[in-house]
Scaffold this motif. Structure first.
Motif, PDB file in Angstrom:
ATOM      1  N   GLY A  30      -5.049  75.702   4.003  1.00 29.76           N
ATOM      2  CA  GLY A  30      -4.849  75.219   5.357  1.00 29.76           C
ATOM      3  C   GLY A  30      -3.421  75.404   5.835  1.00 29.76           C
ATOM      4  O   GLY A  30      -2.497  75.566   5.038  1.00 29.76           O
ATOM      5  N   THR A  31      -3.245  75.364   7.136  1.00 25.34           N
ATOM      6  CA  THR A  31      -1.915  75.496   7.721  1.00 25.34           C
ATOM      7  C   THR A  31      -1.467  74.218   8.430  1.00 25.34           C
ATOM      8  O   THR A  31      -0.276  73.968   8.547  1.00 25.34           O
ATOM      9  N   HIS A  32      -2.427  73.432   8.906  1.00 24.67           N
ATOM     10  CA  HIS A  32      -2.065  72.181   9.574  1.00 24.67           C
ATOM     11  C   HIS A  32      -3.147  71.131   9.344  1.00 24.67           C
ATOM     12  O   HIS A  32      -4.268  71.446   8.953  1.00 24.67           O
ATOM     13  N   VAL A  33      -2.773  69.884   9.569  1.00 21.01           N
ATOM     14  CA  VAL A  33      -3.692  68.767   9.379  1.00 21.01           C
ATOM     15  C   VAL A  33      -3.777  67.987  10.685  1.00 21.01           C
ATOM     16  O   VAL A  33      -2.770  67.781  11.361  1.00 21.01           O
ATOM     17  N   GLU A  34      -4.991  67.602  11.037  1.00 25.70           N
ATOM     18  CA  GLU A  34      -5.215  66.772  12.219  1.00 25.70           C
ATOM     19  C   GLU A  34      -5.593  65.376  11.770  1.00 25.70           C
ATOM     20  O   GLU A  34      -6.458  65.201  10.912  1.00 25.70           O
ATOM     21  N   ASP A  67       2.778  67.123   2.133  1.00 25.47           N
ATOM     22  CA  ASP A  67       3.838  67.754   1.350  1.00 25.47           C
ATOM     23  C   ASP A  67       3.322  69.018   0.673  1.00 25.47           C
ATOM     24  O   ASP A  67       2.214  69.026   0.143  1.00 25.47           O
ATOM     25  N   HIS A  68       4.111  70.074   0.674  1.00 26.18           N
ATOM     26  CA  HIS A  68       3.826  71.325  -0.032  1.00 26.18           C
ATOM     27  C   HIS A  68       2.435  71.892   0.268  1.00 26.18           C
ATOM     28  O   HIS A  68       1.704  72.284  -0.635  1.00 26.18           O
ATOM     29  N   GLY A  69       2.034  71.883   1.538  1.00 25.15           N
ATOM     30  CA  GLY A  69       0.775  72.492   1.925  1.00 25.15           C
ATOM     31  C   GLY A  69      -0.458  71.676   1.613  1.00 25.15           C
ATOM     32  O   GLY A  69      -1.558  72.209   1.542  1.00 25.15           O
ATOM     33  N   ARG A  70      -0.295  70.370   1.450  1.00 26.22           N
ATOM     34  CA  ARG A  70      -1.439  69.511   1.139  1.00 26.22           C
ATOM     35  C   ARG A  70      -1.233  68.135   1.769  1.00 26.22           C
ATOM     36  O   ARG A  70      -0.126  67.795   2.180  1.00 26.22           O
ATOM     37  N   ALA A  71      -2.295  67.353   1.837  1.00 29.52           N
ATOM     38  CA  ALA A  71      -2.235  66.031   2.459  1.00 29.52           C
ATOM     39  C   ALA A  71      -3.107  65.064   1.669  1.00 29.52           C
ATOM     40  O   ALA A  71      -4.053  65.472   0.987  1.00 29.52           O
ATOM     41  N   ARG A  72      -2.766  63.768   1.779  1.00 28.76           N
ATOM     42  CA  ARG A  72      -3.552  62.727   1.107  1.00 28.76           C
ATOM     43  C   ARG A  72      -3.337  61.382   1.793  1.00 28.76           C
ATOM     44  O   ARG A  72      -2.367  61.192   2.520  1.00 28.76           O
ATOM     45  N   PHE A  73      -4.271  60.458   1.560  1.00 23.34           N
ATOM     46  CA  PHE A  73      -4.074  59.065   1.927  1.00 23.34           C
ATOM     47  C   PHE A  73      -3.222  58.447   0.832  1.00 23.34           C
ATOM     48  O   PHE A  73      -3.625  58.409  -0.335  1.00 23.34           O
ATOM     49  N   LYS A  74      -2.051  57.972   1.183  1.00 25.96           N
ATOM     50  CA  LYS A  74      -1.171  57.338   0.197  1.00 25.96           C
ATOM     51  C   LYS A  74      -1.529  55.867   0.029  1.00 25.96           C
ATOM     52  O   LYS A  74      -1.514  55.340  -1.073  1.00 25.96           O
ATOM     53  N   SER A  75      -1.855  55.206   1.133  1.00 23.37           N
ATOM     54  CA  SER A  75      -2.322  53.821   1.067  1.00 23.37           C
ATOM     55  C   SER A  75      -3.177  53.524   2.292  1.00 23.37           C
ATOM     56  O   SER A  75      -3.055  54.195   3.322  1.00 23.37           O
ATOM     57  N   SER A  76      -4.036  52.525   2.149  1.00 23.10           N
ATOM     58  CA  SER A  76      -4.907  52.122   3.241  1.00 23.10           C
ATOM     59  C   SER A  76      -5.365  50.692   2.989  1.00 23.10           C
ATOM     60  O   SER A  76      -5.504  50.283   1.834  1.00 23.10           O
ATOM     61  N   PRO A  77      -5.596  49.906   4.033  1.00 25.06           N
ATOM     62  CA  PRO A  77      -5.942  48.498   3.849  1.00 25.06           C
ATOM     63  C   PRO A  77      -7.408  48.225   3.498  1.00 25.06           C
ATOM     64  O   PRO A  77      -7.790  47.068   3.365  1.00 25.06           O
ATOM     65  N   CYS A  78      -8.209  49.250   3.322  1.00 23.53           N
ATOM     66  CA  CYS A  78      -9.631  49.038   3.015  1.00 23.53           C
ATOM     67  C   CYS A  78      -9.799  48.522   1.580  1.00 23.53           C
ATOM     68  O   CYS A  78      -8.906  48.646   0.750  1.00 23.53           O
ATOM     69  N   ASN A  79     -10.964  47.962   1.302  1.00 18.92           N
ATOM     70  CA  ASN A  79     -11.219  47.392  -0.026  1.00 18.92           C
ATOM     71  C   ASN A  79     -11.567  48.440  -1.078  1.00 18.92           C
ATOM     72  O   ASN A  79     -11.133  48.348  -2.216  1.00 18.92           O
ATOM     73  N   GLY A  93     -10.902  73.173   6.047  1.00 19.89           N
ATOM     74  CA  GLY A  93     -12.238  72.578   6.075  1.00 19.89           C
ATOM     75  C   GLY A  93     -12.329  71.274   5.311  1.00 19.89           C
ATOM     76  O   GLY A  93     -13.298  70.541   5.466  1.00 19.89           O
ATOM     77  N   ASP A  94     -11.331  70.948   4.490  1.00 17.56           N
ATOM     78  CA  ASP A  94     -11.350  69.687   3.754  1.00 17.56           C
ATOM     79  C   ASP A  94     -11.209  68.517   4.716  1.00 17.56           C
ATOM     80  O   ASP A  94     -10.444  68.565   5.685  1.00 17.56           O
ATOM     81  N   VAL A  95     -11.954  67.446   4.446  1.00 17.47           N
ATOM     82  CA  VAL A  95     -11.932  66.243   5.271  1.00 17.47           C
ATOM     83  C   VAL A  95     -11.829  65.040   4.360  1.00 17.47           C
ATOM     84  O   VAL A  95     -12.490  64.975   3.326  1.00 17.47           O
ATOM     85  N   ILE A 105      -8.840  62.552   8.391  1.00 17.53           N
ATOM     86  CA  ILE A 105      -7.966  63.709   8.536  1.00 17.53           C
ATOM     87  C   ILE A 105      -8.751  64.966   8.188  1.00 17.53           C
ATOM     88  O   ILE A 105      -9.660  64.933   7.358  1.00 17.53           O
ATOM     89  N   GLN A 106      -8.394  66.057   8.866  1.00 10.68           N
ATOM     90  CA  GLN A 106      -9.054  67.345   8.648  1.00 10.68           C
ATOM     91  C   GLN A 106      -7.991  68.415   8.466  1.00 10.68           C
ATOM     92  O   GLN A 106      -7.028  68.466   9.228  1.00 10.68           O
ATOM     93  N   ILE A 107      -8.191  69.262   7.453  1.00 12.12           N
ATOM     94  CA  ILE A 107      -7.297  70.383   7.211  1.00 12.12           C
ATOM     95  C   ILE A 107      -7.847  71.596   7.975  1.00 12.12           C
ATOM     96  O   ILE A 107      -9.039  71.885   7.906  1.00 12.12           O
ATOM     97  N   HIS A 108      -6.977  72.307   8.688  1.00 14.47           N
ATOM     98  CA  HIS A 108      -7.384  73.476   9.474  1.00 14.47           C
ATOM     99  C   HIS A 108      -6.465  74.652   9.172  1.00 14.47           C
ATOM    100  O   HIS A 108      -5.383  74.494   8.630  1.00 14.47           O
ATOM    101  N   GLY A 109      -6.906  75.837   9.594  1.00 16.24           N
ATOM    102  CA  GLY A 109      -6.134  77.064   9.420  1.00 16.24           C
ATOM    103  C   GLY A 109      -6.757  77.911   8.334  1.00 16.24           C
ATOM    104  O   GLY A 109      -7.347  77.396   7.390  1.00 16.24           O
TER     105      GLY A 109
END
Length: 119
Positions: A30-34, A67-79, A93-95, A105-109
C-alpha cells in the motif's frame, strides 16, 4: 545421481523460483491509509511517514500508528482488543476495524488482493 535425477532436480528448482517470482508481488504494498469514523473519512495518511494518530470514536480515542509502510491499532478503548491483535497491515486492500468504537482503517495503493469487502 543419474541424469534423470539431475533433470528432475533442475525442474523442481525452476518451479520453486518461478513460484517465488509470481507469488511475491511488491506492487501489492500500500501507499496510503484511510482512517474512518463510522462511514465518514476522518483523514488520509501516507504509509511511509512515521506518525501516531488519535481518532475519537464511540467509546473514546483509538490510537493508530503508521510507520515504514504499514499501519496498526496501537490502542483502543474496546473490551475485546481484536483490532490491536490484528497487528501491522501493509498490503493494499487490508482492512482493520474496531467495531465497538466505530473506527476502521483501509490500506490503499498498488494492486488490491480483494475485489470486494463487507463487514
Amino acid at each position: 545421481m543419474t541424469l534423470a535425477d539431475k533433470l528432475l532436480l533442475g525442474m523442481v528448482l525452476l518451479l520453486v523460483a518461478g513460484s517465488y517470482y509470481f507469488a511475491w508481488q511488491p506492487s501489492m504494498a500500500g501507499t496510503h491509509v484511510e482512517v474512518y469514523q463510522g462511514n465518514t473519512l476522518y483523514k488520509q495518511y501516507d504509509l511511509h511517514q512515521h506518525t501516531t494518530v488519535q481518532v475519537p470514536g464511540n467509546l473514546g480515542d483509538s490510537v493508530i500508528e503508521i510507520d515504514h509502510g504499514r499501519a496498526r491499532f496501537k490502542s483502543s478503548p474496546c473490551n475485546s482488543q481484536f483490532c490491536i491483535h490484528a497487528g501491522w497491515q501493509q498490503q493494499s486492500g487490508d482492512v482493520m476495524a474496531c467495531l465497538p468504537n466505530g473506527i476502521h482503517i483501509q490500506i490503499h495503493g498498488g494492486e488490491s488482493r480483494f475485489d470486494a469487502l463487507a463487514f
